[in-house]
Write an enzyme that holds these catalytic residues in place. Sequence first.
Site, PDB file in Angstrom:
ATOM      1  N   HIS A 250       0.795  -1.063   0.141  1.00 62.88           N
ATOM      2  CA  HIS A 250       0.135  -0.016  -0.114  1.00 62.88           C
ATOM      3  C   HIS A 250       0.961   1.002   0.071  1.00 62.88           C
ATOM      4  O   HIS A 250       1.636   1.531   0.844  1.00 62.88           O
ATOM      5  CB  HIS A 250      -0.885   0.055   1.361  1.00 62.88           C
ATOM      6  CG  HIS A 250      -1.811  -0.901   1.278  1.00 62.88           C
ATOM      7  ND1 HIS A 250      -2.623  -1.573   2.126  1.00 62.88           N
ATOM      8  CD2 HIS A 250      -2.442  -1.559   0.113  1.00 62.88           C
ATOM      9  CE1 HIS A 250      -3.540  -2.539   1.973  1.00 62.88           C
ATOM     10  NE2 HIS A 250      -3.419  -2.580   0.628  1.00 62.88           N
ATOM     11  N   GLU A 253       1.563   3.301   3.020  1.00 64.14           N
ATOM     12  CA  GLU A 253       2.189   2.637   4.176  1.00 64.14           C
ATOM     13  C   GLU A 253       3.648   2.524   4.125  1.00 64.14           C
ATOM     14  O   GLU A 253       4.113   1.475   3.461  1.00 64.14           O
ATOM     15  CB  GLU A 253       1.381   1.248   4.491  1.00 64.14           C
ATOM     16  CG  GLU A 253      -0.071   1.449   4.624  1.00 64.14           C
ATOM     17  CD  GLU A 253      -0.888   0.039   4.741  1.00 64.14           C
ATOM     18  OE1 GLU A 253      -0.279  -0.706   4.750  1.00 64.14           O
ATOM     19  OE2 GLU A 253      -2.248   0.439   4.733  1.00 64.14           O
ATOM     20  N   HIS A 393       3.031  -3.834   6.515  1.00 61.36           N
ATOM     21  CA  HIS A 393       2.099  -2.835   6.176  1.00 61.36           C
ATOM     22  C   HIS A 393       1.979  -1.991   7.399  1.00 61.36           C
ATOM     23  O   HIS A 393       3.062  -1.640   8.284  1.00 61.36           O
ATOM     24  CB  HIS A 393       0.597  -3.469   6.186  1.00 61.36           C
ATOM     25  CG  HIS A 393       0.492  -4.064   4.835  1.00 61.36           C
ATOM     26  ND1 HIS A 393      -0.564  -3.683   3.912  1.00 61.36           N
ATOM     27  CD2 HIS A 393       1.057  -5.250   4.508  1.00 61.36           C
ATOM     28  CE1 HIS A 393      -0.635  -4.542   2.859  1.00 61.36           C
ATOM     29  NE2 HIS A 393       0.413  -5.434   3.255  1.00 61.36           N
ATOM     30  N   GLU A 486       2.223  -5.462  10.708  1.00 57.90           N
ATOM     31  CA  GLU A 486       1.697  -4.178  10.553  1.00 57.90           C
ATOM     32  C   GLU A 486       2.741  -3.713  11.602  1.00 57.90           C
ATOM     33  O   GLU A 486       2.863  -3.772  12.750  1.00 57.90           O
ATOM     34  CB  GLU A 486       0.235  -4.221  11.386  1.00 57.90           C
ATOM     35  CG  GLU A 486      -0.656  -5.098  10.456  1.00 57.90           C
ATOM     36  CD  GLU A 486      -1.258  -4.078   9.232  1.00 57.90           C
ATOM     37  OE1 GLU A 486      -0.938  -2.759   9.279  1.00 57.90           O
ATOM     38  OE2 GLU A 486      -1.761  -4.604   8.402  1.00 57.90           O
TER      39      GLU A 486
END
Length: 664
Positions: A250, A253, A393, A486
């Site tokens: 993404h 990110e 991410h 993440e």
Amino acid sequence: MEFIRMNMKTIVFLNALATVVWGAPSLCDPEDEFLGIFCKEPEQPKCMDIMMNYCNDMSYTHTVFPNILGHRTREEAEVGPEYLLVSVVHNLLNGECTPDIRMLGCSVLVPRCEKEKVLKPCRSTCEAVRKNCYHAFEGIEMAWPYFLDCDRFFVSDQEGCYDPLEGLRAIQEEGNTPEKPHTVIQFSYQSNAQMNSILKKTAARCPEIAMTYSIGRSVEGKDLLVIEFSNNPGVHELLEPEMKYIGNMHGNEVLGRQLLIYLAQYLCSEYLLGNRRIQTLINTTRIHILPSMNPDGYELAAAEVQDTIDPENEEAQNYNSWTLGRGNAQNIDLNRNFPDLTTIVYSRRRHRHFRSNHIPIPDAYWFGKVAPETYAVMKWIRSFPFVLSANFHGGELLVSYPYDLSKHPLEQKMFSPTPDEQVFKQIARTYADAHATMSEGNSGRCENFGSIGQDGIINGARWYSFAGGMQDFNYLHTNCFEVTVELGCDKFPAEEELYTGWKDNKEALLTFMESVHRGIKGIVKDADGNGIKGARISVRGIRHDITTAENGDYWRLLTAGIHILTASAPGYTRAMKKIHLPARMQKAGRVDFVLQKAVVEPDMEEDYRIPSMGTYEDFDPYNQFERYTISEQNQNREEGQEKPWWWSYFSHAHGSAPTWLLRN
């Protein structure tokens, strides 16, 4: 007589015209005087002092004009784009490869003159500089300057040349002992061109253990550049496991992108410094790092962030980090763009012989919109025998593992494990536990998707469900076990927070790579000792097999305990072994198999087939997306071709613009 006079006038006129056109007096001939033509012998070039500011530190002091490029005077050379490039190259390359490039250019612009003769620079010096500095020009998307063509303007040692960098070498030799390698990391954001330059510079600094390669291009034609680390880069070595890191899927990110750039620099520097841990890791593992899977999205997000921090731009103060730049240039979310193989698993999981591995891509997938970035990564994943992977991410602080899609279509937060649930939990905990803070507490830190589960890890579908994710595709289509990391609540953290991000994640990045050596590995051979490609390794109680690579080698991540393994291949009898993996075993256990030839039973392969699905080898069966992505990228480059950022340096140069600096 009148006819003869007219001819003589014509001859005089043409000769005078030639003198004007070619810019040099004609050679004298005995008959010229009879024809009334007055000429003079051409002046021999004379050595003169070098009076060009950016070339006044050469090892010699005299030059001559015309120079090697044909500039007739110093003034003509000074206003040319070649000298302009020499004068600004330090700024363009951010100090890299200077003064080497500058002095190499000066050796052509103000060539060495001795005894009224030109001495040409050595080709060997030019080739050495080109080898070490070509990547720097690539990094700013600039072509290698034509006047530094080693074959055209430089000569061999046998032809009598000189080293244009000899003065620079003398200064270096007068210094202290050679500088020891050290890790230099600049904790700031880079443009895509700067990122690629750093990766190529890193590979050039460590050519024995690193190389870069492109797996394809984005929608807007940007390279998806990978840097590889191995003691034999570019080659798969028998029984050496391969792993990958992917960042910036993404575009908004971005911390993962930065961490992977820093990791590449760290691995190179620490290897050169003799760090035994890093040397062992690189000597026993093939590591592939793709810092940015979505460079187009990153550019959009970075531009928006820059606007929000501009105090004079009041209209751009509301940057929405959750949407802007998330997708690619086609506004496709790349983590929803992979084939949905998880639904196929759920629909056929009750079939007796069904296995959840190497599931073919449905034909229907190819009739949808496939992003070029997704296409490139799928081909990449299929081309290497990856064992382990992490995909970075932002937006929360946890590690998510497959499946990402809920096994019940009406449940959005339903625990949906793979057959390798225990293995995935072990992989996820490896990163979370080595992270500075990730495994602390069990509540949602960022309050974006509710509870994050226990110890900083969670099953993806239990967190939130979606189809078409990359980690599910890795597991169901290949041998690779991938998790999603993440990295924090802020998707685009401030530059001053990048160093903290690196400190928090460095140990986790290294420990995760080392964990690829868990479980078992081995070779499946026939009775003659030849490796068997595509043999299956099955573990009793786990309905997920892995297959052998080109030379019959395999790797199977497993938890500690007793396991019963079976090796099989079409045309061979099965072989079975019982093994015990100790709890604290840090090195993969070696388990080899030898299969005997056997008569193939007609229905033997039916266990593995999925009706109406085609075969695993059918990738883009109509070859439509390869042509589509190439043609679309070409169209984008043709329609929206923008000059690179450095073009403004040369757009007002004397004479025609130096298009020879533009790539392609």
